[in-house]
Design a protein around this motif. Structure first.
Motif, PDB file in Angstrom:
ATOM      1  N   ASP A  32       0.826  -1.207   0.000  1.00  0.00           N
ATOM      2  CA  ASP A  32       0.000   0.000   0.000  1.00  0.00           C
ATOM      3  C   ASP A  32       0.862   1.259   0.000  1.00  0.00           C
ATOM      4  N   CYS A  33       1.957   1.214   0.732  1.00  0.00           N
ATOM      5  CA  CYS A  33       2.877   2.358   0.778  1.00  0.00           C
ATOM      6  C   CYS A  33       3.462   2.628  -0.616  1.00  0.00           C
ATOM      7  N   ARG A  36       0.799   4.078  -2.919  1.00  0.00           N
ATOM      8  CA  ARG A  36       0.526   5.475  -2.594  1.00  0.00           C
ATOM      9  C   ARG A  36       1.686   6.367  -3.050  1.00  0.00           C
ATOM     10  N   HIS A  59       4.752   4.928   7.820  1.00  0.00           N
ATOM     11  CA  HIS A  59       4.427   5.139   9.236  1.00  0.00           C
ATOM     12  C   HIS A  59       2.969   5.568   9.406  1.00  0.00           C
ATOM     13  N   ASN A  60       2.516   6.512   8.605  1.00  0.00           N
ATOM     14  CA  ASN A  60       1.141   6.991   8.718  1.00  0.00           C
ATOM     15  C   ASN A  60       0.134   5.892   8.387  1.00  0.00           C
ATOM     16  N   LEU A  61       0.414   5.093   7.367  1.00  0.00           N
ATOM     17  CA  LEU A  61      -0.468   3.972   7.038  1.00  0.00           C
ATOM     18  C   LEU A  61      -0.504   2.959   8.188  1.00  0.00           C
ATOM     19  N   MET A  63       0.090   3.463  11.417  1.00  0.00           N
ATOM     20  CA  MET A  63      -0.622   3.987  12.578  1.00  0.00           C
ATOM     21  C   MET A  63      -2.133   3.933  12.360  1.00  0.00           C
ATOM     22  N   THR A  64      -2.568   4.208  11.151  1.00  0.00           N
ATOM     23  CA  THR A  64      -3.994   4.117  10.842  1.00  0.00           C
ATOM     24  C   THR A  64      -4.478   2.684  11.014  1.00  0.00           C
ATOM     25  N   ARG A  65      -3.717   1.730  10.499  1.00  0.00           N
ATOM     26  CA  ARG A  65      -4.115   0.318  10.627  1.00  0.00           C
ATOM     27  C   ARG A  65      -4.084  -0.147  12.072  1.00  0.00           C
ATOM     28  N   ARG A  67      -4.538   1.648  14.735  1.00  0.00           N
ATOM     29  CA  ARG A  67      -5.693   2.227  15.422  1.00  0.00           C
ATOM     30  C   ARG A  67      -6.957   1.444  15.115  1.00  0.00           C
ATOM     31  N   ARG A  68      -7.131   1.070  13.855  1.00  0.00           N
ATOM     32  CA  ARG A  68      -8.304   0.280  13.469  1.00  0.00           C
ATOM     33  C   ARG A  68      -8.289  -1.081  14.150  1.00  0.00           C
ATOM     34  N   GLN A  71      -9.359  -0.941  17.730  1.00  0.00           N
ATOM     35  CA  GLN A  71     -10.789  -0.700  17.846  1.00  0.00           C
ATOM     36  C   GLN A  71     -11.598  -1.955  17.530  1.00  0.00           C
TER      37      GLN A  71
END
Length: 172
Positions: A32-33, A36, A59-61, A63-65, A67-68, A71
């Protein structure tokens, strides 16, 4: 563009595996990185370091994953689990030390762990790590110092069995 991206793939995979702790998830993250980065290559600032830019995307991808995932955890049945993930680790001393290191890394706060991995494993400069994490360079240095100190304490601590033994007292 390909000449700049291709040599970064092994380092991106290492960092992704350290963050995700699962080979398949890390490979998906790197894929994915790369997608993108290639699709948004024209948005990159001309003077920016492509390595730091790629690590920022990864890193941003991640952290998003993560967090998901916190949850909504993924449940896998025992029959559906990959047999390789059920195998026990080697019993040699290096394997034990490696496991202890991974456990100690997992005990570090996320902010300290990411800085430690970027600077020590991926060998990014403090300035590049600061750009990747979007924090001041002084914050990188203080988090790195605290991470190294805490990791050293965790690695030199007593064995788990001695630490986790319950303390019993009699009550009348």
């Amino acid at each position: 563009m390909v000449r700049l991206i291709e040599p970064l793939i092994p380092a991106l995979r290492r960092y992704a595996r350290a963050l995700m702790r699962e080979r398949a998830a890390a490979d998906d993250l790197v894929q994915d990185c790369l997608e993108r980065a290639i699709s948004r290559w024209h948005q990159r600032r001309p003077g920016d370091d492509s390595r730091a830019w790629m690590f920022t995307i990864l890193h941003n991808l991640a952290m998003t994953r993560l967090r998901r995932t916190t949850q909504r955890p993924v449940h896998i049945g025992l029959d559906d689990a990959d047999p390789a993930s059920l195998a026990s680790a080697a019993r040699q001393e290096d394997g034990l030390r490696h496991r202890d290191l991974l456990d100690a890394l997992a005990q570090l706060p996320e902010e300290q762990r990411t800085v430690l991995l970027l600077v020590t494993v991926e060998e990014l400069s403090y300035a590049d790590a600061a750009r990747v994490l979007d924090i001041p360079i002084g914050t990188v240095m203080s988090r790195l110092s605290r991470a190294r100190e805490r990791l050293a304490k965790l690695m030199s601590a007593e064995p788990r069995t001695a630490r986790q033994s319950p303390h019993l007292r009699s009550v009348k």
